[in-house]
Enzyme design. Structure first.
Site, mmCIF file in Angstrom:
data_model
loop_
_atom_site.group_PDB
_atom_site.id
_atom_site.type_symbol
_atom_site.label_atom_id
_atom_site.label_comp_id
_atom_site.label_asym_id
_atom_site.label_seq_id
_atom_site.Cartn_x
_atom_site.Cartn_y
_atom_site.Cartn_z
ATOM 1 N N ARG A 1 0.820 -1.224 0.000
ATOM 2 C CA ARG A 1 0.000 0.000 0.000
ATOM 3 C C ARG A 1 0.847 1.265 0.000
ATOM 4 N NH1 ARG A 1 -3.816 -1.641 4.823
ATOM 5 N NH2 ARG A 1 -1.935 -2.808 5.347
ATOM 6 N N HIS B 1 -1.915 -5.293 -4.001
ATOM 7 C CA HIS B 1 -2.848 -4.185 -3.741
ATOM 8 C C HIS B 1 -3.169 -3.425 -5.035
ATOM 9 C CE1 HIS B 1 -4.877 -0.949 -1.814
ATOM 10 N NE2 HIS B 1 -3.975 -0.082 -2.222
ATOM 11 N N LYS C 1 -15.537 6.167 -0.461
ATOM 12 C CA LYS C 1 -14.839 6.352 0.815
ATOM 13 C C LYS C 1 -13.892 7.543 0.746
ATOM 14 C CE LYS C 1 -11.210 3.798 1.625
ATOM 15 N NZ LYS C 1 -10.303 2.672 1.914
ATOM 16 N N ARG D 1 -10.720 9.034 2.991
ATOM 17 C CA ARG D 1 -9.851 8.877 4.164
ATOM 18 C C ARG D 1 -9.605 10.234 4.789
ATOM 19 N NH1 ARG D 1 -7.388 4.341 5.857
ATOM 20 N NH2 ARG D 1 -7.702 2.583 4.458
ATOM 21 N N THR E 1 -6.703 -3.265 9.830
ATOM 22 C CA THR E 1 -7.368 -2.937 11.104
ATOM 23 C C THR E 1 -8.864 -3.239 11.031
ATOM 24 O OG1 THR E 1 -7.877 -0.692 10.399
ATOM 25 C CG2 THR E 1 -5.767 -1.027 11.503
ATOM 26 N N GLY F 1 -10.949 -1.190 9.721
ATOM 27 C CA GLY F 1 -11.653 0.098 9.684
ATOM 28 C C GLY F 1 -12.429 0.327 8.387
HETATM 29 C C1 R5P Z 1 -7.354 0.211 0.706
HETATM 30 O O1 R5P Z 1 -7.180 0.782 -0.354
HETATM 31 C C2 R5P Z 1 -7.240 -1.264 0.852
HETATM 32 O O2 R5P Z 1 -7.759 -1.938 -0.263
HETATM 33 C C3 R5P Z 1 -7.920 -1.746 2.132
HETATM 34 O O3 R5P Z 1 -9.289 -1.399 2.038
HETATM 35 C C4 R5P Z 1 -7.351 -1.121 3.362
HETATM 36 O O4 R5P Z 1 -5.977 -0.873 3.257
HETATM 37 C C5 R5P Z 1 -7.610 -2.035 4.535
HETATM 38 O O5 R5P Z 1 -7.063 -1.479 5.703
HETATM 39 P P1 R5P Z 1 -7.890 -1.392 7.052
HETATM 40 O O6 R5P Z 1 -8.497 -2.750 7.284
HETATM 41 O O7 R5P Z 1 -6.871 -1.015 8.092
HETATM 42 O O8 R5P Z 1 -8.929 -0.329 6.885
#
Ligand code: R5P
Length: 315
Positions: free
Chosen positions: A97, A131, A194, A196, A226, A228
Site C-alpha cells: 500500500r 494491492h 470512501k 480517508r 485494522t 476500519g
Molecule cells: C485500501 O485501499 C485497501 O484496499 C484496504 O481497504 C485497506 O488498506 C484495509 O485497511 P484497514 O483494514 O486497516 O482499513
C-alpha cells in the site's frame, strides 16, 4: 528447462508451505532458520540446490521486517549455493500500500522492497492479489500475479443460491477486483465512496453507489488490516437496507483490534485466504472462514517449472 524442482520455506507461513508441498507432491527442503541472541537472523540450507529450480515460499507477513529479512538471506544463501533459478513465492506482499508518493517526503516502500528482493538475487516473484496491479512494474524480473477470485467464486457458488447478491467494493480503487468477482457470480456490483481523513488509519464513508436494498452484499477487498475500511462500509450497507453482509478479503492481516471490531460489526462472516498464517485467537473467531490457495500455488509452481502458461488457471 530446469532439471530439479526444489521447494523451500521460511518461517512466516509453514502450514501453507506444507499444504503446497502435499499438493505438488514435492517435499520441503531441509533448512535451518534462527536468530542469534543479538537478534541477527541466520539461515543454512542443508540440501544440495546446485543447478536447481528453487521456489521459496515466504509471505512477508507479521513480523513483517523479520519475514522480509529472512526471505532476503534465504535468497542470498541459495545464490551462493549455485541454485540455477530462485523463484520467490510471496503470497502476501507487505508494504504494497506504500506504492506512490502521494504526500511530500514519503517513501515508495513497495518499490524499495522490490529492489531489495531483486538485488538479493531473485529471478522471479510469484504473488497473489497485489494491492495494485502496477506494483508488478516495480520489479525488473518476471512477476507471476495470481488471483484469489476463482477460489472465492467457486466457494460462494457452493454455499449459496446466486440470487439477490451484490458484490461491493469498499472504494473506487477496488472496483475492477469487485467487478471481476461479480462477473463470475453473474450478479450486480456497488461501490463505497470512501474518503480517508488525515494520514492515520481512520477512514470515512460518504455514500454507497449502487442498489443494495434487500440483497446479500459481499464486500470484496484485497486486504483487511485494522478492519476500519470494511466495517465502515458494512455499517453503511446496513443503513442502506442490505439483508445480509458478508465480506471476502484475500489477505487477513487483522492487526490491532480488528477481531474485536469484526465481532461487533454487522459483517456476518469474513472469508479470507491462507496467504497469511493466522494466530490461534484469530482462527478461533467464529466469523472467520479460511479458504486455501495452496492447490493454486502448487499448480502454478509446477507450470512455471516446466515453462507452461499459468493464465489458464484463471479462465
Ligand atoms: C485500501 O485501499 C485497501 O484496499 C484496504 O481497504 C485497506 O488498506 C484495509 O485497511 P484497514 O483494514 O486497516 O482499513
Amino acid at each position: 528447462m530446469f532439471s530439479k524442482l526444489k521447494l523451500i520455506t521460511g518461517n512466516s507461513n509453514r502450514p501453507l508451505a506444507e499444504e503446497v508441498s502435499r499438493h505438488a507432491g514435492i517435499p520441503l527442503g531441509d533448512i535451518e532458520l534462527f536468530k542469534f541472541s543479538n537478534d541477527e537472523s541466520f539461515v543454512k540450507i542443508n540440501d544440495n540446490v546446485r543447478g536447481a529450480d528453487v521456489f521459496v515460499i515466504q509471505p512477508t507477513s507479521y513480523p513483517v521486517n523479520d519475514s522480509l529479512m529472512d526471505l532476503l538471506i534465504i535468497i542470498d544463501a541459495l545464490k551462493r549455493a549455485s541454485a540455477q533459478r530462485i523463484n520467490c513465492v510471496i503470497p502476501y506482499y507487505a508494504y504494497a500500500r506504500s506504492d506512490k508518493k502521494d504526500q511530500p517526503r514519503v517513501p515508495i516502500t513497495a518499490k524499495l522492497v522490490a529492489d531489495l528482493i531483486t538485488v538479493a538475487g531473485a529471478d522471479r516473484v510469484v504473488t497473489v492479489d497485489l494491492h495494485a496491479d502496477q506494483i508488478q512494474g516495480f520489479f525488473d524480473i518476471p512477476v507471476d500475479h495470481l488471483y484469489s477470485i476463482p477460489t472465492f467464486a467457486r466457494y460462494f457458488k457452493s454455499i449459496m443460491q446466486m440470487e439477490d447478491i451484490v458484490v461491493v467494493s469498499p472504494d473506487s480503487g477496488g472496483a475492477n477486483r469487485a467487478r471481476a468477482l461479480a462477473k463470475r457470480l453473474n450478479c450486480s456490483m456497488a461501490i463505497g465512496d470512501k474518503r480517508r481523513s488525515g494520514n492515520d488509519d481512520q477512514s470515512e464513508l460518504l455514500n454507497i453507489i449502487g442498489d443494495v436494498r434487500g440483497q446479500t452484499a459481499i464486500l470484496f477487498d484485497d486486504i483487511i488490516d485494522t478492519g476500519g475500511s470494511l466495517i465502515k462500509v458494512a455499517q453503511a450497507l446496513q443503513e442502506q437496507g442490505a439483508r445480509r453482509i458478508l465480506a471476502a478479503c484475500t489477505h487477513g492481516v487483522l492487526s490491532g483490534k480488528a477481531i474485536e471490531y469484526l465481532e461487533a460489526s454487522p459483517i456476518e462472516k469474513l472469508f479470507i485466504t491462507n496467504t497469511i498464517q493466522l494466530a490461534e485467537y484469530k482462527r478461533s473467531c467464529k466469523k472467520i472462514v479460511q479458504l486455501s490457495i495452496a492447490e493454486m500455488l502448487a499448480i502454478a509452481i509446477k507450470k512455471i517449472h516446466i515453462g507452461e502458461s499459468i493464465s489458464l488457471l484463471f479462465r
